[in-house]
Design an enzyme around this catalytic site. Sequence first.
Site, short mmCIF file in Angstrom:
data_model
loop_
_atom_site.label_atom_id
_atom_site.label_comp_id
_atom_site.label_asym_id
_atom_site.label_seq_id
_atom_site.Cartn_x
_atom_site.Cartn_y
_atom_site.Cartn_z
N ARG A 162 0.81 -1.22 0.00
CA ARG A 162 0.00 0.00 0.00
C ARG A 162 0.85 1.27 0.00
NH1 ARG A 162 -2.23 -3.62 -1.19
NH2 ARG A 162 -4.16 -4.56 -0.47
N SER A 248 -11.26 0.25 3.16
CA SER A 248 -10.57 -0.18 4.38
C SER A 248 -9.91 1.03 5.03
CB SER A 248 -9.53 -1.25 4.05
OG SER A 248 -10.15 -2.39 3.51
N GLU A 351 -5.45 4.26 6.22
CA GLU A 351 -5.13 4.15 4.80
C GLU A 351 -5.58 5.38 4.00
OE1 GLU A 351 -6.10 1.04 1.14
OE2 GLU A 351 -5.91 0.29 3.18
#
Length: 359
Positions: A162, A248, A351
């Site tokens: 990520r 998320s 995130e």
Amino acid sequence: MSAPVSLAEYTTLRIGGPAANTEVLTTENELVAFADEFRLQEGPALLIGGGSNLVLADDGFAGPVGIIRTEGVQLERGRGAARVTAHAGEDWDSFVAWTIEQGLTGLEPLSGIPGSVGATPIQNVGAYGAEVASTIESVFLFDREFGRTHIVRKAELEFGYRTSVLKRTAQHHGQPRYVVLSVTFSLPKAGDAGSAVPIKYAQLANALGVEVGGAASPTAVREAVLELRRSKGMVLDPSDHDTWSAGSFFTNPILDVEQVPLPEGAPRYAVVDPSTGRDDPSAVKTSAAWLIEQAGFAKGFKLDGSNAALSGKHTLALTNRGGAQAQEIIELARHIRDGVQSRFGITLVPEPNLVGLEL
């Protein structure tokens, strides 16, 4: 510039205050001109693509806002693979569906992810055992520090879990230094039987009725992924508040096993060392959703009187139940982060990009 608008219109959380100066950017030249015009000013400028990875402050944004709506896809077919270049404003899921229609494979496990193509390389978007890093060949971008465009090859992007060099690079006047203009992918042709790339994720393999490492047609993979995502409230639906989220909210933690032991019973996933391409024995990835649930936060959990809550389908999504303010999302996220830290000694990392907010 347009009249003041609510930035909530441009985020999947449906949260965000007003902006006095907004401009819809429909061509690459307009996007470059916007980024270049404001690159040297003292105050920040904000660029919004699909708005699926943003939490914007209730106070809004005082500076200029550019809404990225550039479109266009170019396809160059080769013997075993095709080179596909998509402009930053292309809708990601529509682009994935288009590649399958063209007889290509590689992106189908990433079906149903909201947002635009331009956002995918920044944090190496991934799901169900696949990441865009495996198919990206290069990124064409604008460097706000030097005021020029250039191509960055895959090796230079330094992809990780990520993340990428685009995400990690120091910010320029409070905003990311690089603006993605287009992304070029190298996608294999589907086999004669329409087979896709091997399935790496057990839940997806089970849904398809194949072994991990087996294959299915790109169409079948896409349909299975969309069904799995719908069951978790991860496919946008205006009538379903479980999908009013930024996806998320926390990344799955990667633990240094010598410093933070993996909690008993927690899921364990291998971590690949990007320098060697092999599993890193000193690190392990675990599930943020598992940690949240085991820390006592069930699906649907919310603070008293709040319009923000964990999704009723998936504990990793923080959702707007209707009329939620950004501060309510932040308070819920902080409460969950602190609860997991207290229970396991693990600090969850958000995130989404927080604009005008701090966790």
